[in-house]
Design a protein around this motif. Structure first.
Motif, PDB file in Angstrom:
ATOM      1  N   VAL A 113       2.121  15.224  -2.043  1.00  0.00           N
ATOM      2  CA  VAL A 113       2.232  15.226  -3.173  1.00  0.00           C
ATOM      3  C   VAL A 113       0.968  15.541  -4.134  1.00  0.00           C
ATOM      4  N   THR A 134      -0.341  15.663  -7.757  1.00  0.00           N
ATOM      5  CA  THR A 134      -0.110  15.815  -9.223  1.00  0.00           C
ATOM      6  C   THR A 134      -1.058  16.621  -9.853  1.00  0.00           C
ATOM      7  N   GLU A 191       5.552  18.966  -4.604  1.00  0.00           N
ATOM      8  CA  GLU A 191       5.554  18.126  -3.680  1.00  0.00           C
ATOM      9  C   GLU A 191       6.228  19.002  -2.358  1.00  0.00           C
ATOM     10  N   ASN A 228       7.308  18.632   2.032  1.00  0.00           N
ATOM     11  CA  ASN A 228       7.865  17.987   3.044  1.00  0.00           C
ATOM     12  C   ASN A 228       7.634  18.930   4.224  1.00  0.00           C
ATOM     13  N   TYR A 231      -1.621  12.602  -0.673  1.00  0.00           N
ATOM     14  CA  TYR A 231      -1.753  12.728  -2.179  1.00  0.00           C
ATOM     15  C   TYR A 231      -3.015  13.289  -2.526  1.00  0.00           C
ATOM     16  N   LEU A 274       5.617   6.631  -6.345  1.00  0.00           N
ATOM     17  CA  LEU A 274       5.664   7.227  -5.156  1.00  0.00           C
ATOM     18  C   LEU A 274       6.321   6.086  -4.057  1.00  0.00           C
TER      19      LEU A 274
END
Ligand code: AMP
Length: 625
Positions: A78, A80, A85, A87, A309, A324
């Protein structure tokens, strides 16, 4: 049985039946060749855990989960900063790690070679680490916030064949180009420049010249290649991680492979209580030990999902981390107390907004957790909050509470009790005699250190022994922390007994900062100390004596010099230009007195001071601001 009894029984097993205890823990790891002995300890303080066994860390973290968990997310990235995002399943991670391993091989990397990873928090950084251990190479991740001088000294010490980097990192919406920093560090290194493998995120301009390779291009060339994991001896180094000490030269904490794998996996079971298939979120950076252990290795060895993150805990708003937890049903979270202190300022509304029932436990470590913050976050969250105390050197908690055994009652301000395997002692700093309950002592660990702890300082066994095992002989490892134990057996950490400071959970050596400031032509002498800070725990303050011969540097020039050479985290909050430093008659700088004055306190009685008049002038300078 109460949780405290269960803990005591478990701990006792680890002390009294050490080999059986660790034999049992080692079953959670795949061994290619079984070990002959649990511990070989014929050359104290050098411990060889799981001697004779062979294994591969990447195989244990990735390949072994393919059959049951190929489609499960291994990494959820993730950002920001980029608003992205991504996976990555275990099957996808396996593919990427194999390709990266093939790239390394094509660049000539072999077992035992070092690869330095200077990267932002992007998935390629984790792939770069895992690919490295896959081929038996040794990674050294350098925190992306470090700058030219810090990077150069680490490159010189680790002598890597390849440096993996990116065009830029992002912080709070700001782009930090890495290439100029790397180029500047290459100006300072004394070794043959290592090859560069560069992940281009399209954020900053950068030229690929001789010896520089584009990550994507190289990965494409190696698409679909499979590189069998190289089985290494249990004692084979898996990584080096530099940390600060009392000298200006950073120490390369060296970790083995077998002990590290067992310690990580066992800690997930007994301390963190994270089951395979569950999700962990560690808000840290892969450049620190918490990131190595609890973003990368421990969750992946467990077959859990880890959240990687990139960004700040307060951006786009201070609810981002809690969002989250809700979104990914995070079971276990880990971060540093500073992050919680930052969030505390914004109140509980953004915590209450989210469904946090999945979060069983929040672990906090890296710096002292003050009781007030501990109490505040414990009240705000539905789950438990555990303070744990450890160091880069140990790789996992020395003192903690145990979610996997059953949590004991928390005492605010205390990281509870010793972890299994750690024979913790509190001794008088001059006599080495054990201290009584509620008395302050030096926190020592009786050797051998348990699996997963540092095995030596990279390339310097002598320094390893002299640094950590010289106070009271080779049987006692010094943590350099003071602590006390109350009558119930709970420990309280009372701070470092050396010149290492801790800014927002980041450990810095004041000596390194002083050396950088001394590079300025006008600086004759300098003392950098850590002073208390409500949010960050400590901040750096420097006292500088300038030469009469040259024009004095400005405060902002000197601050910029530290940012440029070490990184923004080391940038002093204040720099005071003074006429002299308080010293003993033998010329030793009275650092404790300086620190007291910087904190607005009386420096106390200083019978050994050579010239007491410097104190007046320092106090006057501080008052002026
Ligand atoms: P590092 O190696 O960067 O993790 O720094 C380790 C140092 O941080 C320790 O020696 C302590 O001084 C401090 N530290 C880490 N965790 C805690 C904690 N839970 N409570 C108090 N101090 C801590």
């Amino acid at each position: 049985m109460s949780n405290i009894q269960k803990y005591k029984e478990f701990y006792k097993q680890s002390m009294e039946n050490r080999d059986d205890f660790w034999q049992e823990q080692a079953k959670m790891i795949d061994w290619d060749t079984p070990f002959d002995s649990v511990l070989e300890y014929n050359n104290p303080p050098f411990a060889k855990w799981f001697h004779g066994g062979t294994l591969n860390l990447c195989q244990n973290a990735v390949d072994r989960h393919l059959a049951d968990r190929g489609d499960q997310n291994a990494i959820v990235w993730v950002s920001t900063e980029e608003d992205k995002e991504v996976n990555i399943t275990f099957a996808q991670l396996h593919k990427q790690v194999n390709e990266a391993a093939a790239v390394y091989k094509s660049l000539g990397v072999e077992k035992g070679d070092r690869i330095l990873i200077y990267m932002p928090m992007i998935p390629q950084a984790v792939v770069a680490m895992l690919a490295c251990v896959r081929i038996g190479a040794i990674h050294s991740v350098v925190f992306g916030g470090f700058a030219a001088h810090a990077l150069a000294s680490r490159i010189d010490d680790a002598t890597p064949k390849v440096v993996v980097t990116a065009d830029a990192g992002l912080r709070g919406g700001k782009t930090i180009a890495y290439q100029p920093l790397l180029d500047a560090s290459y100006q300072q290194i004394t070794i043959t420049p290592p090859k560069v493998l560069l992940v281009n995120r399209g954020l900053a301009e950068g030229a690929l010249g001789e010896g520089k390779y584009d990550w994507d291009e190289q990965m494409a060339k190696c698409a679909g290649q499979i590189v069998d994991p190289v089985m290494v001896e249990s004692s084979h180094p898996s990584y080096i991680l530099y940390t600060s000490g009392t000298t200006g030269t950073p120490k390369g904490v060296q970790r083995d492979t077998g002990g590290h794998a067992v310690a990580m996996r066992a800690s997930m079971k007994h301390i963190y209580d994270l089951q395979p298939g569950e999700t962990m979120f560690t808000g840290s950076d892969i450049g620190w030990v918490v990131g190595h252990s609890y973003i990368v290795y421990a969750p992946l060895l467990t077959g859990a999902t880890t959240i990687l993150y990139e960004g700040l805990p307060i951006r786009p708003d201070p609810g981002i981390w809690w969002s989250l937890i809700e979104k990914f049903k995070v079971s276990v979270m880990f971060t540093a107390p500073t992050a919680i202190r930052v969030l505390k300022k914004t109140g509980t509304d953004l915590i209450n907004k989210y469904d946090l029932t999945s979060l069983r436990t929040l672990f906090l470590a890296g710096e002292p957790l003050d009781s007030e913050t501990h109490r505040w976050i414990s009240d705000a969250l539905p789950g438990n909050v555990v303070d744990n105390y450890w160091q880069t050197e140990t790789g996992w908690p020395i003192l903690t509470n145990f979610a996997g055994i059953g949590l004991m009652e928390n005492k605010f301000g205390s990281p509870t009790m010793p972890a299994y395997g750690f024979d913790v002692m509190l001794v008088d700093e001059s006599t080495a005699e054990p201290v009584a309950a509620n008395e302050k002592g030096s926190l020592m660990i009786k050797a051998p250190l348990p699996p997963g702890c540092m095995t030596t300082i990279w390339g310097d066994d002598k320094r390893f022994v002299e640094t950590y095992f010289s106070r009271f002989g080779k049987e006692m490892y010094a943590t350099f922390d003071y602590a006390l134990r109350d009558e119930d057996g709970y420990y309280f950490i009372m701070g470092r007994d050396d010149d290492v400071i801790n800014v927002a959970g980041h450990r810095l050596g004041t000596r390194e900062i002083e050396e950088v400031l001394c590079k300025h032509s006008s600086v004759v002498e300098v003392a950098a100390v850590g002073v208390k800070d409500e949010l960050k725990g400590q901040e750096v303050v420097a006292f500088v004596v300038s030469s009469d011969q040259t024009e004095a540097a400005s405060e902002s020039d000197l601050k910029a010099l530290v940012s440029r050479e070490i990184g923004a985290i080391a940038r002093p909050k204040n720099i005071y230009m003074v006429s002299g430093l308080p010293k003993t008659r033998s010329g030793k700088v009275l650092r404790r007195a300086i620190r007291s004055m910087a904190e607005g306190e009386d420096p106390g009685d200083l019978p050994t001071i050579d010239d007491a008049s410097v104190l007046e002038s320092i106090i006057a300078t501080i008052k002026k601001g």
